[in-house]
Design an enzyme around this catalytic site. Sequence first.
Site, PDB file in Angstrom:
ATOM      1  N   VAL A 161       0.953  -1.230  -0.023  1.00 10.58           N
ATOM      2  CA  VAL A 161       0.014  -0.145   0.083  1.00 10.58           C
ATOM      3  C   VAL A 161       0.963   1.279  -0.047  1.00 10.58           C
ATOM      4  CG1 VAL A 161      -1.923   1.235   1.308  1.00 10.58           C
ATOM      5  CG2 VAL A 161      -1.751  -1.135   1.137  1.00 10.58           C
ATOM      6  N   CYS A 162       0.534   2.280  -0.939  1.00  8.09           N
ATOM      7  CA  CYS A 162       1.264   3.416  -0.829  1.00  8.09           C
ATOM      8  C   CYS A 162       0.317   4.520  -0.670  1.00  8.09           C
ATOM      9  CB  CYS A 162       2.026   3.598  -2.479  1.00  8.09           C
ATOM     10  SG  CYS A 162       2.960   5.005  -2.520  1.00  8.09           S
ATOM     11  N   ILE A 163       0.247   4.831   0.513  1.00  7.66           N
ATOM     12  CA  ILE A 163      -0.488   6.268   0.827  1.00  7.66           C
ATOM     13  C   ILE A 163       0.573   7.260   1.702  1.00  7.66           C
ATOM     14  CG2 ILE A 163      -2.762   5.483   0.389  1.00  7.66           C
ATOM     15  CD1 ILE A 163      -3.054   4.750   3.287  1.00  7.66           C
TER      16      ILE A 163
END
Lengths: 278, 170
Positions: free
Chosen positions: B93-95
């Site tokens: 996940v890339c937030i």
Amino acid sequence: MSDNNPAAGSTSAGDPPAAYDRPTDEQILSFERKIKEPESQAQLVGPLTSFDNLIAEYANGNPAILAKLHALSTSYCGLRATRRDGNCFYRAIAFRLCELLASRRGTPWADAVVLRLGPECREVAKEAGYNMDLMGDFADCWEDAVRDGDVEGAMADSVVCWLRIVTAAVLKKNSDLFEAFILDSYPTLELFIGSQVEPMNVEADQPHIVAIATALGVTIRIGNLDSSSTAEGAMNWHEIDPLEPLAVTSKVDTDGPDPVVELLYRPGHYDIVYKQAA
Amino acid sequence: MQRRPAASTALKRLMTEYKELTTNPPDGIHAGPVSEEDFFTWEALISGPDDTPYEGGVFEATITFPKDYPLSPPVMKFTSPMFHPNVYSDGTVCISILHPPGDDPHQYEHASERWSPVQSVEKILLSVVSMLAEPNDESGANIEACKMWREDRARFEEIVRANTLKSLGL
């Protein structure tokens, strides 16, 4: 461009799927860590040294800065360099305040500061909405270091973390005052705190200084080592007092003036400076 | 002089967070350590938000915590198939909340929410639920999903719905 440069081959989200050569987050971050490596091995807070190194560094540099350093060295005996990791401001304050409290143990000033930086800070943080079940450990680290006069402990990242939280808590508590300075650049005070105060490794600026002086009840004096010319090359000092003064009871004249934390500022960095003994 | 090693601070913090998550679980989220022996690896189950193609799905992810948590953020990786602009094809996940300021591979917005020790597993999971409902195509991790989400929404939703069924073992 070097092959190591993550910018080479980078692509925007709008490019066709064929352009899959964007380095991964991990590659970018490890490249960054590699660049920052020499600094990440510097001491968190270095030994007390004279100003000779700094004077040598600026020997062929700006004459106004050099004049200020010479002026500084006539009344100050030296400095401790801090690691340039974006936490230097908080770390310098924790270290120096811990030292000052140890040297003034039992004085009305020290007692009042210990009350302010311990239970009163916890209360302000709690009122600002911080979950003390999650943050209490960091407060413990700071209070333990102060109680034991443990400057090593005062340098810890967990202490930096706690001082960031109490800084943020004071900003929230005095939001009317601070919003005037912040809303030019940030849509809300909350966003300023979430991106410029709470996260580790983000440098401190004017609002942070006022807030932490207030949180800890300590005056912070900052010598600005900039290139502006001044009369006789004197250093510009900024003295930041707590918004709410410390309640020092039964003050006796022999105590002398309350100690202050003194820092030397160059853009993006703070070191600790020490006055010569009177 | 007593000084707590960082790992014990992290362990204590993770145990506190786990306790709070089990006493007061947010809707559609379950998370906890994979085993009593390893508090640094968690498994999370996230229900796909309503009115999205993820609706009805239950998506599994692992969360891996560093020894200096919460000074540094954890890494979250979906183990269920997840086709989403902000999730790498390997599930990571890339937030912005998972990155401290400075760790800026995607040049997130100046004022976006960042990792700091005041964040928590719960806040991360709530951000991930928001992310599923509202992809951010400004900082894409899966370029193909980004492009399809923007240009061929019907095809994007078809792939996501197929994954949603797979997440249920159907």
